[in-house]
Design a protein around this motif. Structure first.
Motif, short mmCIF file in Angstrom:
data_model
loop_
_atom_site.label_atom_id
_atom_site.label_comp_id
_atom_site.label_asym_id
_atom_site.label_seq_id
_atom_site.Cartn_x
_atom_site.Cartn_y
_atom_site.Cartn_z
N ASP A 172 0.82 -1.22 0.00
CA ASP A 172 0.00 0.00 0.00
C ASP A 172 0.85 1.26 0.00
O ASP A 172 0.33 2.38 0.02
N ALA A 173 2.17 1.12 -0.03
CA ALA A 173 3.11 2.24 -0.06
C ALA A 173 4.35 1.78 -0.78
O ALA A 173 4.54 0.57 -1.00
N PHE A 174 5.20 2.73 -1.17
CA PHE A 174 6.50 2.33 -1.71
C PHE A 174 7.32 1.81 -0.53
O PHE A 174 7.61 2.54 0.41
N THR A 175 7.65 0.54 -0.57
CA THR A 175 8.15 -0.17 0.60
C THR A 175 9.61 -0.58 0.43
O THR A 175 10.01 -1.14 -0.59
N PHE A 176 10.41 -0.29 1.46
CA PHE A 176 11.79 -0.74 1.54
C PHE A 176 11.89 -1.70 2.72
O PHE A 176 11.32 -1.44 3.78
N ALA A 177 12.61 -2.77 2.55
CA ALA A 177 12.85 -3.69 3.67
C ALA A 177 14.34 -4.05 3.69
O ALA A 177 14.87 -4.58 2.71
N PHE A 178 15.01 -3.73 4.80
CA PHE A 178 16.43 -4.01 4.98
C PHE A 178 16.56 -5.10 6.04
O PHE A 178 16.14 -4.91 7.18
N VAL A 179 17.13 -6.24 5.65
CA VAL A 179 17.17 -7.42 6.52
C VAL A 179 18.63 -7.79 6.80
O VAL A 179 19.41 -7.97 5.85
N PRO A 180 19.01 -7.93 8.08
CA PRO A 180 20.38 -8.36 8.37
C PRO A 180 20.53 -9.87 8.20
O PRO A 180 19.59 -10.64 8.38
N SER A 181 21.72 -10.28 7.81
CA SER A 181 22.03 -11.70 7.74
C SER A 181 23.44 -11.90 8.28
O SER A 181 24.15 -10.94 8.56
N ALA A 182 23.85 -13.15 8.40
CA ALA A 182 25.20 -13.43 8.88
C ALA A 182 26.26 -12.95 7.89
O ALA A 182 27.45 -12.87 8.25
N HIS A 183 25.84 -12.62 6.69
CA HIS A 183 26.81 -12.23 5.66
C HIS A 183 26.59 -10.79 5.18
O HIS A 183 27.10 -10.41 4.12
N GLY A 184 25.86 -10.01 5.96
CA GLY A 184 25.61 -8.62 5.59
C GLY A 184 24.15 -8.37 5.30
O GLY A 184 23.32 -9.27 5.37
N TRP A 185 23.83 -7.14 4.99
CA TRP A 185 22.44 -6.74 4.77
C TRP A 185 21.99 -7.11 3.36
O TRP A 185 22.76 -7.07 2.41
N ILE A 186 20.71 -7.44 3.26
CA ILE A 186 20.05 -7.66 1.98
C ILE A 186 18.74 -6.89 2.04
O ILE A 186 18.13 -6.78 3.10
N TRP A 187 18.31 -6.30 0.93
CA TRP A 187 17.14 -5.43 0.99
C TRP A 187 16.30 -5.58 -0.28
O TRP A 187 16.75 -6.11 -1.30
N CYS A 188 15.08 -5.10 -0.17
CA CYS A 188 14.19 -5.11 -1.34
C CYS A 188 13.43 -3.81 -1.42
O CYS A 188 13.25 -3.11 -0.42
N TYR A 189 12.99 -3.48 -2.64
CA TYR A 189 12.08 -2.36 -2.90
C TYR A 189 10.79 -2.98 -3.43
O TYR A 189 10.82 -3.80 -4.35
N GLY A 190 9.67 -2.61 -2.87
CA GLY A 190 8.40 -3.15 -3.33
C GLY A 190 7.39 -2.06 -3.60
O GLY A 190 7.30 -1.09 -2.85
#
Length: 403
Positions: A172-190
């Motif tokens: 319902d909005a321009f969405t960013f999600a930043f997720v930490p992992s054991a190997h660094g951050w990974i993110w998405c734009y939705g």
């Protein structure tokens, strides 16, 4: 001026140019050659802003009405950073399915008398016989590559890896999600582009890509890993790739393409064949349609083809400079994500909105945030003073006259 026009590539740029040229002069003989079958396209949704819609209304109200009618809208931006979430109000944005956009432009072109030929393969060695040949065949343009030295084609590969996916989760909005992992951050734009689907672009640094094993996983296995990482924003919805089984999609590094010259004799570059800008600024489709508007206008107002193509190149290259700069800094912001990711979420999101700034990489993030807030307060104070000034003057004058 151009009696016969051949557009090679049935994407938004080539189709919209054919619409504009036919509206300018119905006697033009225009053919759009698209190598893929009708109804087949890559990608899910594209984004645009109010300025593009206003431009389309001015140049072809009918296609503008159809595009607006099939678009979804949003105003909010949401960032999920680890376990924290922040939401900001912003300018209105639009999303439309790429398939729907191409369908609208194809129907409009045909209604005006343009021939749109699907599964029509044009080779660089044997281009169509026409007064004007338009290379609208994308970043991998064969027509351009045949004369790459003349055009001065340059490619710059980005650092991060990215993957273009779809999902049935409707944001319902321009969405960013930043997720930490054991190997660094990974993110998405939705972002949503219809009542039932959204686009979801996943990005990460190369060391995260290999550390998570995404260089070895393929198809459904890779999607399952990503669905687990982004479960917090997907709410149980699946991710979809481009393959016939809905799984396979290639991981890429972004190719920033520039050309020193945009035309050669009667051959002219349009859209992604001429330039690309990083997907994080969401300007690709807008720039392609603006190219078409500019080229159509130059062909209408200049007496000869060389003068028209020179004017088109001059105007568009100048207009692109600030966009290309913003795109370059935006890509670098994500490539330097560790510099910003540990700020308080609202501050990190504020600097995400400032990622186009050429100063941001050189100023400590916390200091930049403080300076930006102070500048915002000063701007708001100036606006308040401009608003209050005439009103106070009128009040003082009225009081003096009443005495």
């Amino acid at each position: 001026m151009c009696v016969k026009v051949a557009c090679v590539g049935g994407g938004p740029a080539g189709l919209y140019l054919s619409v504009l040229l036919k509206r300018q002069d119905p006697s033009h003989d225009i053919t759009v050659h698209e190598r893929g079958p009708e109804g087949s396209t890559y990608g899910w949704g594209v984004t645009y802003w109010q300025g593009l819609l206003d431009l389309m209304r001015a140049h072809d109200p009918e296609s503008a009405r159809a595009v607006e009618a099939h678009s979804v809208r949003w105003r909010d931006g949401v960032a999920h950073i680890g376990d924290s979430t922040t939401r900001h109000r912003g300018d209105q944005g639009f999303g439309i399915g790429r398939h729907r956009l191409l369908e609208i432009l194809t129907d409009r072109a045909r209604a005006l008398g343009v021939r749109v030929e699907f599964e029509s393969r044009v080779t660089a060695a044997d281009p169509p016989a026409a007064d004007l040949v338009v290379a609208a065949d994308g970043v991998h343009s064969a027509l351009r590559d045949r004369h790459a030295d003349h055009f001065g084609t340059r490619l710059h590969l980005g650092r991060n890896r990215y993957l273009w996916l779809g999902t049935t989760k409707v944001f319902d909005a321009f969405t960013f999600a930043f997720v930490p992992s054991a190997h660094g951050w990974i993110w998405c734009y939705g972002y949503g582009y219809g009542a039932t689907h959204s686009t979801c672009v996943v990005e990460c640094a190369p060391e995260t890509f290999t550390g998570l094993g995404l260089d070895r996983l393929a198809g459904a296995d890779a999607l399952a890993l990503l669905e687990g990482l982004f479960a917090g924003v997907l709410d149980g919805h699946r991710l979809t790739g481009r393959g016939t089984d809905g799984a396979d999609s290639p991981w890429l590094t972004f190719r920033t393409l520039t050309n020193r010259t945009w035309y050669r004799d009667n051959l002219v570059l349009l859209g992604d064949a001429a330039h690309t800008t990083h997907y994080s600024v969401g300007a690709g489709t807008t720039l392609a349609l603006e190219d078409a508007i500019c080229l159509a206008g130059a062909l209408r107002t200049h007496p000869g083809l060389p003068q028209a193509l020179a004017a088109y190149q001059r105007e568009r290259q100048s207009a692109l400079l600030p966009v290309q700069s913003a795109a370059r800094h935006s890509a670098q912001w994500y490539e330097n994500l560790p510099r910003y990711i540990h700020l308080p979420p609202h501050r990190m999101f504020a600097l995400l909105g400032q990622r186009h700034s050429p100063l941001l990489p050189y100023v400590p993030p916390q200091l930049y945030y403080g300076l930006d807030k102070a500048a915002g307060r000063l701007t708001a104070l100036r606006r308040l003073k401009r608003w209050l000034g005439p009103r106070l003057a009128r009040t003082v004058q009225a009081r003096s006259l009443s005495r």
